[in-house]
Design a protein around this motif. Sequence first.
Motif, short mmCIF file in Angstrom:
data_model
loop_
_atom_site.label_atom_id
_atom_site.label_comp_id
_atom_site.label_asym_id
_atom_site.label_seq_id
_atom_site.Cartn_x
_atom_site.Cartn_y
_atom_site.Cartn_z
N PHE A 48 7.98 -59.00 42.94
CA PHE A 48 8.66 -59.34 41.57
C PHE A 48 8.56 -60.95 41.46
O PHE A 48 8.44 -61.39 40.42
N ALA A 49 8.92 -61.54 42.67
CA ALA A 49 8.79 -62.97 42.45
C ALA A 49 7.40 -63.69 42.27
O ALA A 49 7.21 -64.34 41.39
N ALA A 50 6.44 -62.87 43.07
CA ALA A 50 5.25 -63.13 42.72
C ALA A 50 4.67 -62.73 41.27
O ALA A 50 3.73 -63.59 40.42
N VAL A 51 5.17 -61.86 40.78
CA VAL A 51 4.90 -61.22 39.44
C VAL A 51 5.13 -62.29 38.58
O VAL A 51 4.61 -62.51 37.35
N ALA A 52 6.50 -62.64 38.57
CA ALA A 52 7.03 -63.69 37.65
C ALA A 52 6.11 -65.05 37.85
O ALA A 52 5.89 -65.63 36.53
N GLY A 53 5.65 -65.48 38.74
CA GLY A 53 4.37 -66.65 38.93
C GLY A 53 3.21 -66.35 38.36
O GLY A 53 2.74 -67.26 37.43
N VAL A 54 2.73 -64.97 38.46
CA VAL A 54 1.43 -64.66 37.88
C VAL A 54 1.90 -64.70 36.22
O VAL A 54 0.93 -65.11 35.59
N THR A 55 2.96 -64.08 35.73
CA THR A 55 3.15 -64.00 34.33
C THR A 55 3.29 -65.52 33.75
O THR A 55 2.77 -65.67 32.73
N TRP A 116 11.01 -68.41 45.80
CA TRP A 116 10.21 -69.34 45.30
C TRP A 116 9.00 -69.82 45.48
O TRP A 116 8.07 -70.27 44.60
N ARG A 117 8.61 -69.74 46.70
CA ARG A 117 7.20 -70.21 47.11
C ARG A 117 6.25 -69.01 46.59
O ARG A 117 5.32 -69.32 46.21
N LEU A 118 6.71 -67.77 46.69
CA LEU A 118 5.93 -66.70 46.23
C LEU A 118 5.60 -67.02 44.71
O LEU A 118 4.68 -66.67 44.05
N PHE A 119 6.61 -67.36 43.92
CA PHE A 119 6.55 -67.65 42.44
C PHE A 119 5.43 -68.63 42.37
O PHE A 119 4.71 -68.35 41.61
N LEU A 120 5.49 -69.85 43.14
CA LEU A 120 4.73 -70.86 42.96
C LEU A 120 3.23 -70.28 43.31
O LEU A 120 2.36 -70.79 42.65
#
Length: 217
Positions: A48-55, A116-120
């Motif tokens: 989900f952290a990565a999804v937030a970044g992709v979005t 946070w890194r996964l979001f980025l």
Amino acid sequence: MVAHGDWPVDPGIIGPFLIAVLLVELTPGPNMGYLAALSAGQGRRDGFAAVAGVTAGLTAYMLAAAFGLTEIFLVSRPLYEALRWAGVAFLLWLAWDAWNGASDVGTVDQNRQSRWRLFLRGFVANILNPKAAIFYITLLPSFIQVDHAAPRTQALIFGSLHVAVSALVHCSIVLGAASAANVLAKAGRGGDLSGLRKAMGVVIALIAVWLAWETRR
């Protein structure tokens, strides 16, 4: 009663647009593969952290398209190629990082930093995805009608719908991949976390190769 022409966008094409967007998002691509591999290897919270970044990255592209900035990729082949190969290189780096277990963390604070890194990473991966730029250059303009709101307003509305559909699809991928990994773990086939992460690295590397082939012009 609101007249047909008073709508900011043509209400008759909202349905076809959503269907087209859903088909685009369900087509295998780098975001789908990366999120599935990440969620299977590290769980749904990281997914989900990565999804937030992709979005967030997709939203940036949507805003850039609404203001006509993405059209530069149509007229500048070198810029498009630079974006394309930067995306491939970034995915290969993610694959190397997953293989080497560089994101393996244990404490709560480290987990927050990791997410946070996964979001980025999700944000950068989407910014460096030329398929996102191509969508806003080719598909989106075909739904904009001259007898409704200003083109920029219509682009923002349709773009927002696309971002919402994309987020729902990506969240579904995260839940599905994480659940599948849990089932395998309970069956005694997924207990080796390092093995899952190495498998994730291989999958992401294959996605990078696929992206290089699929986006050639």
